[in-house]
Design a protein around this motif. Structure first.
Motif, mmCIF file in Angstrom:
data_model
loop_
_atom_site.group_PDB
_atom_site.id
_atom_site.type_symbol
_atom_site.label_atom_id
_atom_site.label_comp_id
_atom_site.label_asym_id
_atom_site.label_seq_id
_atom_site.Cartn_x
_atom_site.Cartn_y
_atom_site.Cartn_z
ATOM 1 N N GLY A 26 0.807 -1.208 0.000
ATOM 2 C CA GLY A 26 0.000 0.000 0.000
ATOM 3 C C GLY A 26 0.843 1.262 0.000
ATOM 4 O O GLY A 26 2.029 1.243 -0.328
ATOM 5 N N ILE A 27 0.207 2.357 0.376
ATOM 6 C CA ILE A 27 0.891 3.647 0.484
ATOM 7 C C ILE A 27 0.664 4.174 1.892
ATOM 8 O O ILE A 27 -0.474 4.253 2.356
ATOM 9 N N ALA A 28 1.764 4.524 2.547
ATOM 10 C CA ALA A 28 1.702 5.053 3.910
ATOM 11 C C ALA A 28 1.815 6.565 3.866
ATOM 12 O O ALA A 28 2.440 7.137 2.980
ATOM 13 N N ARG A 29 1.203 7.195 4.855
ATOM 14 C CA ARG A 29 1.356 8.630 5.074
ATOM 15 C C ARG A 29 1.950 8.813 6.461
ATOM 16 O O ARG A 29 1.498 8.194 7.420
ATOM 17 N N PHE A 30 2.947 9.708 6.551
ATOM 18 C CA PHE A 30 3.565 10.035 7.827
ATOM 19 C C PHE A 30 3.531 11.542 7.967
ATOM 20 O O PHE A 30 3.916 12.262 7.047
ATOM 21 N N GLY A 31 3.056 12.029 9.114
ATOM 22 C CA GLY A 31 2.954 13.460 9.339
ATOM 23 C C GLY A 31 3.766 13.906 10.528
ATOM 24 O O GLY A 31 3.953 13.155 11.491
ATOM 25 N N SER A 32 4.255 15.155 10.454
ATOM 26 C CA SER A 32 4.993 15.745 11.562
ATOM 27 C C SER A 32 4.275 17.005 12.031
ATOM 28 O O SER A 32 3.402 17.526 11.338
ATOM 29 N N ARG A 33 4.660 17.518 13.185
ATOM 30 C CA ARG A 33 3.988 18.673 13.799
ATOM 31 C C ARG A 33 4.073 19.933 12.934
ATOM 32 O O ARG A 33 3.243 20.817 13.077
ATOM 33 N N ASP A 34 5.058 20.009 12.042
ATOM 34 C CA ASP A 34 5.152 21.208 11.192
ATOM 35 C C ASP A 34 4.197 21.148 9.998
ATOM 36 O O ASP A 34 4.181 22.040 9.162
#
Length: 133
Positions: free
Chosen positions: A65-73
């Motif tokens: 699949g495709i993963a999404r990773f997010g950061s606080r910025d």
């Protein structure tokens, strides 16, 4: 040497995950001094973690699949099968399946001195954060 006994798949708790997310342990500490934890984690489409950080950082290898990773910025990184994302110690982040796709990754981390506090959980991400708005 020994072949590890099978461990049943568990569904991750709603307090820390939105949507359906399942965990299959691969490697867990057996004796004092061992700290490595490895697991396969499967996310239903759009499922996601809450904000969190890891005392010793974390490696995530996307296998499907495709993963999404997010950061606080507000940065969102899409990661595809065969790619590995590294999150440094203490960096708050979230991970999720992209919309419409199941996603699987192998999570690798080292426990801290107190395994119960290796991961620090915070609030759930909003739909706007997930969508990058």
């Amino acid at each position: 040497m020994n072949i590890e006994p099978p461990v049943p798949t568990t569904k991750n708790p709603a307090a820390q995950f939105a949507g359906d997310v399942w965990l299959d342990p691969i490697a867990m500490p057996h004796v004092d001094g061992q700290t490595m934890v490895v697991a396969t984690v499967r996310f239903a489409p759009g499922a996601r973690t809450a904000w969190h950080s890891h005392e010793n950082g974390q490696y995530l290898r996307v296998t499907q699949g495709i993963a999404r990773f997010g950061s606080r910025d507000g940065t969102i990184i899409e990661v595809h099968p065969g790619q590995t994302l590294y999150t440094p110690p203490g960096e708050e982040h979230w991970h999720a399946a992209a919309p419409g796709l199941y996603m699987e990754h192998i999570a690798m981390l080292q426990n801290g001195e107190d395994p119960a506090t290796t991961t620090t959980w915070a609030e759930h991400i909003t739909d706007a954060q997930y969508e990058g708005r």
